[in-house]
Design a protein around this motif. Structure first.
Motif, short mmCIF file in Angstrom:
data_model
loop_
_atom_site.label_atom_id
_atom_site.label_comp_id
_atom_site.label_asym_id
_atom_site.label_seq_id
_atom_site.Cartn_x
_atom_site.Cartn_y
_atom_site.Cartn_z
N VAL A 12 -0.40 10.38 5.88
CA VAL A 12 -0.69 9.95 4.51
C VAL A 12 -2.17 9.66 4.45
CG1 VAL A 12 -0.28 8.21 2.75
CG2 VAL A 12 1.60 8.95 4.23
N PHE A 13 -2.87 10.37 3.56
CA PHE A 13 -4.32 10.19 3.44
C PHE A 13 -4.68 9.51 2.12
CE2 PHE A 13 -8.68 12.18 2.94
CZ PHE A 13 -9.27 11.32 3.82
N HIS A 14 -4.01 9.88 1.03
CA HIS A 14 -4.36 9.32 -0.28
C HIS A 14 -3.12 8.76 -0.98
CE1 HIS A 14 -7.94 12.06 0.05
NE2 HIS A 14 -8.47 10.90 -0.19
N PHE A 15 -3.31 7.59 -1.56
CA PHE A 15 -2.26 6.92 -2.33
C PHE A 15 -2.58 7.03 -3.82
CE2 PHE A 15 -2.05 5.02 1.81
CZ PHE A 15 -0.70 4.88 2.03
N GLY A 16 -1.54 7.18 -4.64
CA GLY A 16 -1.70 7.21 -6.08
C GLY A 16 -1.63 5.81 -6.65
N ASN A 17 -0.56 5.09 -6.33
CA ASN A 17 -0.36 3.75 -6.86
C ASN A 17 0.76 3.08 -6.09
OD1 ASN A 17 -0.85 1.57 -8.56
ND2 ASN A 17 0.43 2.34 -10.22
N PHE A 81 -5.51 14.14 -3.64
CA PHE A 81 -6.36 13.23 -4.40
C PHE A 81 -5.69 12.67 -5.66
CE2 PHE A 81 -9.24 16.58 -2.61
CZ PHE A 81 -9.75 15.80 -1.57
N PRO A 82 -4.54 12.01 -5.54
CA PRO A 82 -3.87 11.48 -6.74
C PRO A 82 -4.68 10.36 -7.38
CG PRO A 82 -2.85 10.59 -4.76
CD PRO A 82 -3.87 11.61 -4.31
N ARG A 83 -4.72 10.38 -8.69
CA ARG A 83 -5.38 9.31 -9.45
C ARG A 83 -4.48 8.94 -10.61
NH1 ARG A 83 -10.83 8.04 -7.90
NH2 ARG A 83 -10.58 6.50 -9.52
N ILE A 84 -4.58 7.68 -11.04
CA ILE A 84 -3.85 7.21 -12.20
C ILE A 84 -4.83 6.58 -13.17
CG2 ILE A 84 -1.76 6.81 -10.82
CD1 ILE A 84 -2.41 3.74 -11.22
N ASP A 85 -4.33 6.26 -14.34
CA ASP A 85 -5.11 5.49 -15.31
C ASP A 85 -5.43 4.15 -14.65
OD1 ASP A 85 -5.80 3.68 -17.43
OD2 ASP A 85 -4.75 4.97 -18.87
N ASN A 93 3.39 2.96 -13.46
CA ASN A 93 2.63 3.97 -14.19
C ASN A 93 3.51 5.17 -14.47
OD1 ASN A 93 2.19 4.37 -11.16
ND2 ASN A 93 1.53 6.36 -11.97
N ARG A 94 3.15 5.91 -15.49
CA ARG A 94 3.92 7.10 -15.86
C ARG A 94 3.25 8.38 -15.39
NH1 ARG A 94 6.53 8.64 -21.74
NH2 ARG A 94 7.41 10.62 -21.04
N TYR A 95 1.91 8.41 -15.38
CA TYR A 95 1.19 9.65 -15.09
C TYR A 95 0.39 9.55 -13.81
CZ TYR A 95 2.21 10.35 -20.02
OH TYR A 95 2.85 10.46 -21.23
N VAL A 96 0.37 10.68 -13.07
CA VAL A 96 -0.47 10.83 -11.89
C VAL A 96 -1.22 12.15 -12.07
CG1 VAL A 96 -0.57 11.03 -9.37
CG2 VAL A 96 1.22 9.64 -10.43
N ARG A 147 -2.93 2.79 -24.56
CA ARG A 147 -1.88 3.76 -24.20
C ARG A 147 -2.24 4.45 -22.89
NH1 ARG A 147 -1.09 9.27 -27.09
NH2 ARG A 147 0.69 10.05 -25.95
N GLU A 148 -1.32 4.45 -21.94
CA GLU A 148 -1.58 5.07 -20.64
C GLU A 148 -1.91 6.55 -20.81
OE1 GLU A 148 0.48 5.99 -16.30
OE2 GLU A 148 1.67 4.98 -17.84
#
Length: 190
Positions: A12-17, A81-85, A93-96, A147-148
């Protein structure tokens, strides 16, 4: 109180949330088989070479502290490279947002951008031209919005054939429409 949960081995290298609700810790991340992406693929990619890589996939972990169990789900997209708001860090969260491999040979490169709706499973994607690879894109909220996902998705990419880097800006709620702005740099940036 410390708890230990055993899971299968993978990188595991990158976490989203991550967030906790009702004594369940939820973590979204990108899963790779091993460290080969860092030792083999990354140095070649940084030199501007077009090399295939092992796929890395979105994964979701739920740690139930009351039951003492874990559950794990994984999707099939090749991405990183996951990113969130950023307003939703450590909250549900709803979106990645991710750079993603789109097309027949998705292991060749991350050649597009994707928004994953983790509630519905639907995706909204844009594919750049042949020979392009995309790096991390950052979600920038629209000022005054609550709004997300309402805002811009900003990142960089590299056109291997032209040896030229570019910066792209998307409407974060309509990735498929393509960049609302694209800036071509007169050189490439590793």
């Amino acid at each position: 109180k410390r708890r230990v949960f055993e899971m299968p081995a993978y990188m595991v290298f990158h976490f989203g949330n991550a967030w906790e609700a009702d004594d369940v810790i939820r973590v979204d991340f990108v899963k790779s088989a091993d460290l080969g992406v860092m030792n083999d693929w990354m140095p070649k990619m940084m030199r501007g070479e077009n090399v295939p890589s092992q796929p890395s996939t979105p994964a979701f972990l739920a740690i139930d502290l009351n039951r003492g169990t874990i559950s794990f789900t994984e999707r099939k997209e090749n991405l990183e490279f996951p990113r969130i708001d950023p307003r939703f860090v450590a909250q549900r969260n709803r979106y990645v947002y991710d750079p993603v491999g789109i097309g027949r040979r998705t292991s060749d490169r991350l050649n597009g951008v994707m928004r994953l709706d983790v509630e519905s499973g639907k995706t909204d994607t844009y594919r750049f031209g042949a020979g392009c690879t995309v790096e991390e894109h950052v979600m920038v909220p629209r000022p005054g919005s609550t709004r997300e996902g309402e805002g811009l998705l900003v990142g960089v990419g590299f056109d291997i054939e032209r040896q030229q880097s570019f910066a792209s800006v998307f409407d974060a709620m309509n990735i498929a429409a393509g960049p609302v702005a694209l800036a071509l740099l007169p050189y490439w940036v590793p």
